[in-house]
Design an enzyme around this catalytic site. Structure first.
Site, mmCIF file in Angstrom:
data_model
loop_
_atom_site.group_PDB
_atom_site.id
_atom_site.type_symbol
_atom_site.label_atom_id
_atom_site.label_comp_id
_atom_site.label_asym_id
_atom_site.label_seq_id
_atom_site.Cartn_x
_atom_site.Cartn_y
_atom_site.Cartn_z
ATOM 1 N N ARG A 1 -0.172 31.861 49.129
ATOM 2 C CA ARG A 1 0.929 32.677 49.152
ATOM 3 C C ARG A 1 0.915 33.579 50.499
ATOM 4 O O ARG A 1 -0.103 34.019 51.001
ATOM 5 C CB ARG A 1 1.014 33.487 48.075
ATOM 6 C CG ARG A 1 1.207 32.567 46.781
ATOM 7 C CD ARG A 1 1.223 33.391 45.547
ATOM 8 N NE ARG A 1 1.291 32.822 44.495
ATOM 9 C CZ ARG A 1 0.170 32.410 43.435
ATOM 10 N NH1 ARG A 1 -1.050 32.647 43.975
ATOM 11 N NH2 ARG A 1 0.288 31.823 42.437
ATOM 12 N N LYS B 1 -2.814 35.720 41.825
ATOM 13 C CA LYS B 1 -2.198 36.604 41.019
ATOM 14 C C LYS B 1 -3.171 36.864 39.562
ATOM 15 O O LYS B 1 -3.997 36.045 39.461
ATOM 16 C CB LYS B 1 -0.999 35.653 40.353
ATOM 17 C CG LYS B 1 0.164 35.552 41.426
ATOM 18 C CD LYS B 1 1.517 34.925 40.686
ATOM 19 C CE LYS B 1 2.617 34.844 41.707
ATOM 20 N NZ LYS B 1 3.891 34.313 41.323
ATOM 21 N N HIS C 1 6.855 30.447 51.851
ATOM 22 C CA HIS C 1 6.875 29.593 50.595
ATOM 23 C C HIS C 1 7.224 28.380 51.063
ATOM 24 O O HIS C 1 6.726 27.340 50.376
ATOM 25 C CB HIS C 1 7.700 30.319 49.689
ATOM 26 C CG HIS C 1 7.248 30.330 48.231
ATOM 27 N ND1 HIS C 1 5.995 31.123 47.956
ATOM 28 C CD2 HIS C 1 7.712 29.941 47.215
ATOM 29 C CE1 HIS C 1 5.470 30.968 46.793
ATOM 30 N NE2 HIS C 1 6.573 30.185 46.068
ATOM 31 N N ARG D 1 3.917 26.762 51.816
ATOM 32 C CA ARG D 1 3.091 26.617 50.735
ATOM 33 C C ARG D 1 3.701 25.184 49.857
ATOM 34 O O ARG D 1 2.771 24.349 49.541
ATOM 35 C CB ARG D 1 3.422 27.715 49.793
ATOM 36 C CG ARG D 1 2.636 27.664 48.480
ATOM 37 C CD ARG D 1 2.838 28.890 47.817
ATOM 38 N NE ARG D 1 2.338 29.037 46.439
ATOM 39 C CZ ARG D 1 0.840 28.967 45.914
ATOM 40 N NH1 ARG D 1 0.193 29.092 46.701
ATOM 41 N NH2 ARG D 1 0.887 29.168 44.571
ATOM 42 N N HIS E 1 -2.450 28.251 40.582
ATOM 43 C CA HIS E 1 -1.688 28.105 39.496
ATOM 44 C C HIS E 1 -2.195 28.002 38.211
ATOM 45 O O HIS E 1 -3.396 27.432 38.048
ATOM 46 C CB HIS E 1 -0.740 26.598 39.404
ATOM 47 C CG HIS E 1 0.296 26.720 40.350
ATOM 48 N ND1 HIS E 1 1.001 25.664 40.835
ATOM 49 C CD2 HIS E 1 1.073 27.607 41.247
ATOM 50 C CE1 HIS E 1 1.968 25.887 41.780
ATOM 51 N NE2 HIS E 1 2.157 27.233 41.975
ATOM 52 N N TYR F 1 5.813 19.625 42.178
ATOM 53 C CA TYR F 1 5.557 18.861 43.438
ATOM 54 C C TYR F 1 5.643 17.365 43.203
ATOM 55 O O TYR F 1 5.973 16.513 44.187
ATOM 56 C CB TYR F 1 4.398 19.456 44.126
ATOM 57 C CG TYR F 1 4.600 20.850 44.538
ATOM 58 C CD1 TYR F 1 5.349 21.134 45.348
ATOM 59 C CD2 TYR F 1 3.990 21.771 43.585
ATOM 60 C CE1 TYR F 1 5.565 22.575 45.560
ATOM 61 C CE2 TYR F 1 3.941 23.048 44.037
ATOM 62 C CZ TYR F 1 4.935 23.639 44.943
ATOM 63 O OH TYR F 1 4.933 24.883 45.074
#
Length: 312
Positions: free
Chosen positions: A164, A188, A258, A261, A284, A293
């Site tokens: 990110r 995150k 993004h 990414r 993730h 994806y």
């Protein structure tokens, strides 16, 4: 739904008990759970909207919240034209708050546990072709201007690692293991991961560390790897502007960090990488976030089939 009043104004107008619950919840998210400032702000915006609606229905304390209030809040937004994705996000915010409020004793029951909302429609992400991505990362001219060297590294890292933009901007010099070509990033929820990168990114890194970073470094630089024009840590907003500008220069409008990414993840899967590895690389927490994806790859295959097969 667009509210004519800002979140701050509505927050200040809430009854005392409701306003205190917002503040306590925000503190829990940021200080206990370690959520980012952006995430906390998003939750607070949704919660203030909910509690403002509750106050208009005569509720003055968290204990007076019930399923009827929650459903009325969402229904009002739905009739005002809110997208399904917006409704789903706000319902999720309400659930998180309700669970926390029940656990802390502000609610006698978890009133949002039974809250049902339309399933959010998930658009397939914008993905560049491999040749477009290569064209983009090679746009910064091969000279020794510090900003050009930084831009080349930024583009290479975003595409090579799929991190990110906030993660890329948060990398320190010591987070780069050049021997093993690994980048350590903080994702995150404060989760740390190591992401590999390739030789093109290493060459861009060598040029930046040799002739770019020393020229821009200032007392405000600290240990930051990527620097702004004034020597401070590169800001994600500036990084987005850099990507967009170079993308426009090669005829790729609407391209963002993004997009790079998304492209990195899709190209990895198309090249034979397994889903779990891509999940780990992207950071993730749930495999379902990575599975989109696979849909992108299938759609690209269908598109190629329709264009190339005589019986399509």
């Amino acid at each position: 739904m667009v509210d004519p009043r800002g979140t701050r104004t509505r927050h200040e107008a809430l009854p005392v008990a409701l306003r205190a619950s917002v503040d306590d919840f925000a503190g829990h998210l940021g200080q206990v759970l370690g959520r980012s400032e952006h995430t906390v702000r998003a939750y607070v915006t949704d919660l203030v909207s909910l509690l403002d609606h509750a106050a208009r229905m005569g509720r003055t304390t968290p204990a007076e919240l019930d399923l009827a209030v929650l459903r009325s809040w969402l229904a009002r937004q739905r009739t005002s034209g809110a997208a399904r994705s917006t409704l789903a996000r706000r319902a999720a915010s309400a659930r998180v708050f309700s669970t926390w409020a029940h656990r802390t004793g502000l609610l006698t029951t978890d009133v949002a546990a039974a809250l049902a909302t339309p399933r959010a429609h998930r658009d397939l992400p914008t993905v560049l072709r491999a040749d477009q991505a290569e064209q983009l990362v090679q746009v910064p001219v091969d000279d020794d201007r510090p900003v050009s060297l930084r831009d080349r590294l930024l583009l290479e890292l975003l595409y090579a690692t799929g991190v990110r933009v906030s993660e890329a901007c948060g990398v320190d010099v010591a987070d780069v293991d050049q021997g093993r070509r690994l980048l350590r990033v903080l994702g995150k929820g404060g989760r740390e991961r190591a992401v590999p990168y390739g030789q093109p990114a290493q060459r861009a890194l060598d040029g930046w560390l040799r002739a770019g970073r020393p020229a821009l470094a200032a007392p405000t630089s600290g240990d930051a790897l990527l620097l702004g024009a004034r020597g401070g840590r590169l800001n994600p907003t500036t990084a987005r502007q850099v990507v967009a500008a170079y993308a426009r220069a090669v005829g790729l409008p609407g391209t963002s960090p993004h997009s790079l990414r998304h492209s990195a993840a899709t190209h990895l899967l198309e090249g034979g990488a397994d889903l779990r590895s891509v999940q780990e690389m992207l950071g993730h927490s749930a495999l379902s976030s990575t599975q989109i994806y696979t849909h992108v790859s299938v759609e690209r295959l269908r598109s190629a089939y329709r264009q190339a097969h005589p019986r399509a």
